[in-house]
Design a protein around this motif. Sequence first.
Motif, PDB file in Angstrom:
ATOM      1  N   TYR A  80     -60.022 -85.617   9.638  1.00  0.00           N
ATOM      2  CA  TYR A  80     -58.986 -84.292   9.862  1.00  0.00           C
ATOM      3  C   TYR A  80     -59.602 -83.045   9.621  1.00  0.00           C
ATOM      4  O   TYR A  80     -61.015 -83.052   9.298  1.00  0.00           O
ATOM      5  CB  TYR A  80     -57.863 -84.274   8.615  1.00  0.00           C
ATOM      6  N   THR A 122     -59.518 -78.970   8.010  1.00  0.00           N
ATOM      7  CA  THR A 122     -58.741 -78.082   6.888  1.00  0.00           C
ATOM      8  C   THR A 122     -58.408 -76.650   7.620  1.00  0.00           C
ATOM      9  O   THR A 122     -59.132 -76.412   8.610  1.00  0.00           O
ATOM     10  CB  THR A 122     -59.325 -78.012   5.548  1.00  0.00           C
ATOM     11  N   LYS A 123     -57.351 -76.170   7.189  1.00  0.00           N
ATOM     12  CA  LYS A 123     -57.083 -74.682   7.536  1.00  0.00           C
ATOM     13  C   LYS A 123     -58.226 -73.930   7.328  1.00  0.00           C
ATOM     14  O   LYS A 123     -58.599 -73.151   8.165  1.00  0.00           O
ATOM     15  CB  LYS A 123     -55.951 -74.424   6.553  1.00  0.00           C
ATOM     16  N   GLU A 124     -58.968 -74.205   6.153  1.00  0.00           N
ATOM     17  CA  GLU A 124     -60.148 -73.177   5.950  1.00  0.00           C
ATOM     18  C   GLU A 124     -61.210 -73.465   6.821  1.00  0.00           C
ATOM     19  O   GLU A 124     -61.977 -72.383   7.099  1.00  0.00           O
ATOM     20  CB  GLU A 124     -60.727 -73.503   4.369  1.00  0.00           C
ATOM     21  N   PRO A 151     -49.760 -82.226  10.395  1.00  0.00           N
ATOM     22  CA  PRO A 151     -50.214 -82.385   9.090  1.00  0.00           C
ATOM     23  C   PRO A 151     -51.031 -83.770   9.117  1.00  0.00           C
ATOM     24  O   PRO A 151     -50.412 -84.886   9.751  1.00  0.00           O
ATOM     25  CB  PRO A 151     -49.092 -82.422   7.897  1.00  0.00           C
ATOM     26  N   ASP A 154     -52.722 -89.700   5.269  1.00  0.00           N
ATOM     27  CA  ASP A 154     -53.558 -90.862   4.910  1.00  0.00           C
ATOM     28  C   ASP A 154     -53.055 -92.256   5.359  1.00  0.00           C
ATOM     29  O   ASP A 154     -51.805 -92.100   5.785  1.00  0.00           O
ATOM     30  CB  ASP A 154     -53.957 -90.530   3.341  1.00  0.00           C
ATOM     31  N   ARG A 166     -49.141 -90.528   3.267  1.00  0.00           N
ATOM     32  CA  ARG A 166     -49.143 -89.168   2.478  1.00  0.00           C
ATOM     33  C   ARG A 166     -49.791 -88.123   3.092  1.00  0.00           C
ATOM     34  O   ARG A 166     -51.018 -88.319   3.570  1.00  0.00           O
ATOM     35  CB  ARG A 166     -49.829 -89.290   1.256  1.00  0.00           C
ATOM     36  N   GLU A 167     -49.002 -86.926   3.092  1.00  0.00           N
ATOM     37  CA  GLU A 167     -49.582 -85.821   3.632  1.00  0.00           C
ATOM     38  C   GLU A 167     -50.748 -85.077   2.644  1.00  0.00           C
ATOM     39  O   GLU A 167     -50.532 -84.959   1.557  1.00  0.00           O
ATOM     40  CB  GLU A 167     -48.530 -84.782   3.908  1.00  0.00           C
ATOM     41  N   LEU A 168     -51.846 -84.754   3.240  1.00  0.00           N
ATOM     42  CA  LEU A 168     -53.087 -84.318   2.454  1.00  0.00           C
ATOM     43  C   LEU A 168     -52.700 -82.720   2.626  1.00  0.00           C
ATOM     44  O   LEU A 168     -52.359 -82.146   3.735  1.00  0.00           O
ATOM     45  CB  LEU A 168     -54.355 -84.612   3.029  1.00  0.00           C
ATOM     46  N   PRO A 169     -52.782 -81.988   1.452  1.00  0.00           N
ATOM     47  CA  PRO A 169     -52.619 -80.611   1.514  1.00  0.00           C
ATOM     48  C   PRO A 169     -53.561 -79.614   2.273  1.00  0.00           C
ATOM     49  O   PRO A 169     -54.753 -80.122   2.265  1.00  0.00           O
ATOM     50  CB  PRO A 169     -52.911 -80.131   0.157  1.00  0.00           C
ATOM     51  N   SER A 170     -53.031 -79.000   3.291  1.00  0.00           N
ATOM     52  CA  SER A 170     -54.102 -78.146   4.183  1.00  0.00           C
ATOM     53  C   SER A 170     -54.950 -78.880   5.114  1.00  0.00           C
ATOM     54  O   SER A 170     -56.016 -78.532   5.399  1.00  0.00           O
ATOM     55  CB  SER A 170     -54.919 -76.999   3.374  1.00  0.00           C
ATOM     56  N   ALA A 171     -54.673 -80.116   5.465  1.00  0.00           N
ATOM     57  CA  ALA A 171     -55.205 -80.815   6.220  1.00  0.00           C
ATOM     58  C   ALA A 171     -54.561 -81.318   7.704  1.00  0.00           C
ATOM     59  O   ALA A 171     -53.280 -81.613   7.473  1.00  0.00           O
ATOM     60  CB  ALA A 171     -55.457 -82.395   5.573  1.00  0.00           C
TER      61      ALA A 171
END
Length: 116
Positions: A63, A65-67, A87, A90, A94-99
């Motif tokens: 994945y 990230t937004k950054e 999004p 995993d 589960r959704e990983l934040p900002s991924a």
Amino acid sequence: MVEEGEPDPEFEAILDTVDPNRDGNVSLQEYMAFMISRETENVKSSEEIESAFRALSAENKPYVTKEELYQNLTKEQADYCLSHMKPYLDSKGRELPSAFDFVEFTRSLFEQNESD
């Protein structure tokens, strides 16, 4: 036909695309911007674009990230990716934040182009 010593508009357009800052090198960021801007035109497989995204993601993650997108792409390109990427989930769903899931994104681009 272009006269010797005169700029070639077609070649200049290519340089504007692959080396927009005209420093004589194509950086990873410029390559990614080029690959994404073409949206699979003349690209043989989604794996080519996936590899480019994988190079952007730290530690070869599945994945991005937004950054990472905003650090390596123009704001417009990152905005486009984020508005079209789902999004990342995993292995347990589960959704990983900002991924964001670049694999699904690149495959969906190819599905769209094949159905056109």
